[in-house]
Design a protein around this motif. Structure first.
Motif, short mmCIF file in Angstrom:
data_model
loop_
_atom_site.label_atom_id
_atom_site.label_comp_id
_atom_site.label_asym_id
_atom_site.label_seq_id
_atom_site.Cartn_x
_atom_site.Cartn_y
_atom_site.Cartn_z
N GLN A 189 -6.29 -7.47 5.37
CA GLN A 189 -7.09 -6.71 4.08
C GLN A 189 -7.16 -7.82 3.03
O GLN A 189 -6.26 -8.33 2.66
CB GLN A 189 -6.65 -5.20 3.60
N SER A 190 -8.09 -8.18 2.32
CA SER A 190 -8.11 -8.81 1.37
C SER A 190 -8.96 -8.24 0.03
O SER A 190 -10.03 -7.37 0.20
CB SER A 190 -8.77 -10.24 1.46
N PRO A 191 -8.71 -8.45 -1.34
CA PRO A 191 -7.37 -9.14 -1.82
C PRO A 191 -6.10 -8.46 -1.53
O PRO A 191 -6.32 -6.96 -1.17
CB PRO A 191 -7.65 -9.62 -3.15
N THR A 192 -5.10 -8.57 -2.01
CA THR A 192 -3.72 -7.82 -1.83
C THR A 192 -3.87 -7.09 -3.35
O THR A 192 -3.51 -5.82 -3.24
CB THR A 192 -2.65 -8.78 -2.00
N HIS A 193 -4.01 -7.75 -4.37
CA HIS A 193 -4.01 -7.02 -5.56
C HIS A 193 -5.40 -7.38 -6.36
O HIS A 193 -5.97 -8.31 -6.21
CB HIS A 193 -2.87 -7.43 -6.64
N TYR A 212 -8.88 4.62 3.58
CA TYR A 212 -8.22 5.83 3.09
C TYR A 212 -7.80 5.37 1.51
O TYR A 212 -7.62 4.09 1.36
CB TYR A 212 -6.72 6.17 3.60
N GLN A 213 -7.80 6.35 0.58
CA GLN A 213 -7.20 5.92 -0.80
C GLN A 213 -5.62 6.64 -0.99
O GLN A 213 -5.52 7.81 -0.55
CB GLN A 213 -8.03 6.66 -1.69
N GLN A 214 -4.77 5.78 -1.21
CA GLN A 214 -3.36 6.43 -1.35
C GLN A 214 -2.94 6.43 -2.78
O GLN A 214 -2.65 5.28 -3.32
CB GLN A 214 -2.29 5.84 -0.67
N ALA A 215 -3.04 7.31 -3.61
CA ALA A 215 -2.58 7.36 -5.00
C ALA A 215 -0.92 7.16 -4.96
O ALA A 215 -0.42 7.63 -3.86
CB ALA A 215 -2.96 8.63 -5.77
N LEU A 216 -0.38 6.94 -5.81
CA LEU A 216 0.94 6.50 -6.15
C LEU A 216 1.64 8.20 -5.71
O LEU A 216 1.46 9.00 -6.48
CB LEU A 216 1.31 6.02 -7.60
N GLY A 217 2.58 7.84 -5.00
CA GLY A 217 3.54 9.04 -4.55
C GLY A 217 2.83 9.95 -3.56
O GLY A 217 3.27 11.29 -3.39
N GLN A 218 1.70 9.67 -3.21
CA GLN A 218 0.97 10.65 -2.20
C GLN A 218 0.54 9.97 -0.74
O GLN A 218 0.84 8.99 -0.59
CB GLN A 218 -0.66 10.86 -2.98
N LEU A 237 -3.82 2.57 -3.99
CA LEU A 237 -3.84 1.51 -2.76
C LEU A 237 -4.77 2.09 -1.68
O LEU A 237 -4.95 3.03 -1.24
CB LEU A 237 -2.29 1.80 -2.05
N TYR A 238 -5.42 0.98 -1.48
CA TYR A 238 -6.93 1.35 -0.52
C TYR A 238 -6.42 0.74 0.81
O TYR A 238 -6.02 -0.58 1.10
CB TYR A 238 -8.02 0.70 -0.95
N LEU A 239 -6.23 1.57 1.83
CA LEU A 239 -5.68 1.28 3.29
C LEU A 239 -7.07 1.24 4.29
O LEU A 239 -8.01 2.28 4.03
CB LEU A 239 -4.62 2.21 3.59
N THR A 276 -4.99 -2.68 -0.19
CA THR A 276 -5.17 -3.68 -1.68
C THR A 276 -4.84 -2.62 -2.39
O THR A 276 -5.25 -1.54 -2.64
CB THR A 276 -6.76 -3.94 -1.46
N ARG A 277 -4.20 -3.16 -3.49
CA ARG A 277 -3.75 -2.52 -4.59
C ARG A 277 -4.76 -2.76 -5.56
O ARG A 277 -4.84 -3.75 -6.11
CB ARG A 277 -2.42 -2.73 -5.14
#
Lengths: 111, 118
Positions: free
Chosen positions: A6-10, A35-41, A88-90, A106-107
């Motif tokens: 995946q790109s970019p990293t951040h 997928y979307q991963q919110a912090l702590g989820q 974070l997008y996975l 990607t953050r």
């Protein structure tokens, strides 16, 4: 056999801007899921592409859109960014019915 | 709607000991897949183990094994001989097939943060 990349990293964007995230599938895989991963989820399903067609969508608004290319790589586009889009997008690739292999993500930070 | 519940936000275990992470799920489907993924601080989600619901035998993968109780809708992960490298966030996931769209998507739990202590 190369893995999912995946790109970019951040990425840092401002509210209201547009962003494109990219994903290269693992060799031989014809399906990409985002997928979307919110912090702590745990990750939340955005949508899936199978053979260049959208193959299902989660509870995300239309400003989240995607593409899959003939080589099965994929893009996730987000328009009119909001602060809550920070996550974070996975990307995960697979054969349709098999387990999914994830990229490093990607953050995205929206300020 | 399918849901996946991980009731242990955080756990710790001494190196070389055994730990069990819990997961319950809710579904009306009969055929499905369950997974455990590991997400270390590097963020990459790594498949640990998978279980097909039609198989009665519990899956094992080296030091990792599951206790799959289909009637109870329970899918726990046992890590034997814990190692420092096992420190990570662990997610339980249910693979859902949506017949109308043909989608195969994951429903994830909220995760259990496991710390292996030296």
């Amino acid at each position: 056999e190369t893995g999912v990349t995946q790109s970019p990293t951040h990425l840092i964007k401002t509210r209201g801007q547009q962003v494109t995230l990219r994903c290269s599938s693992q060799s031989g895989h014809n399906t990409v899921s985002w997928y979307q991963q919110a912090l702590g989820q745990g990750p939340q399903f955005i949508f899936q592409y199978y053979r260049e067609e959208e193959n299902g969508r989660g509870n995300f608004p239309p400003r989240f859109s995607g593409l899959q290319f003939p080589n099965y790589s994929s893009e996730l586009n987000v328009n009119a960014l909001e602060l809550d889009d920070s996550a974070l997008y996975l990307c995960a690739s697979s054969l349709l019915r098999d387990e999914q292999y994830f990229g490093p993500g990607t953050r995205l930070t929206v300020t | 709607a399918q849901t996946v519940t991980q009731s242990q936000p955080e756990m710790s275990v001494q190196e070389a000991e055994t730990v069990t992470l819990s997961c319950t799920y809710d579904t009306s489907e009969n055929n499905y897949y369950l997974f455990w993924y590991k997400q270390p601080p590097s963020r990459q989600m790594i498949l640990v183990i998978r279980q097909e619901a039609y198989k009665q035998q519990n899956a094992t993968e080296n030091r990792f094994s599951v206790n799959f109780q289909k009637a109870a809708k329970s899918f726990s992960l046992k890590i034997s001989d814990s190692q420092l490298g096992d420190t990570a966030m662990y997610f339980c996931a249910f693979m859902k097939h949506e017949f109308t769209s043909g989608t195969y998507k994951y429903i994830f739990g909220t995760g259990t943060r496991l710390k292996v202590l030296a």
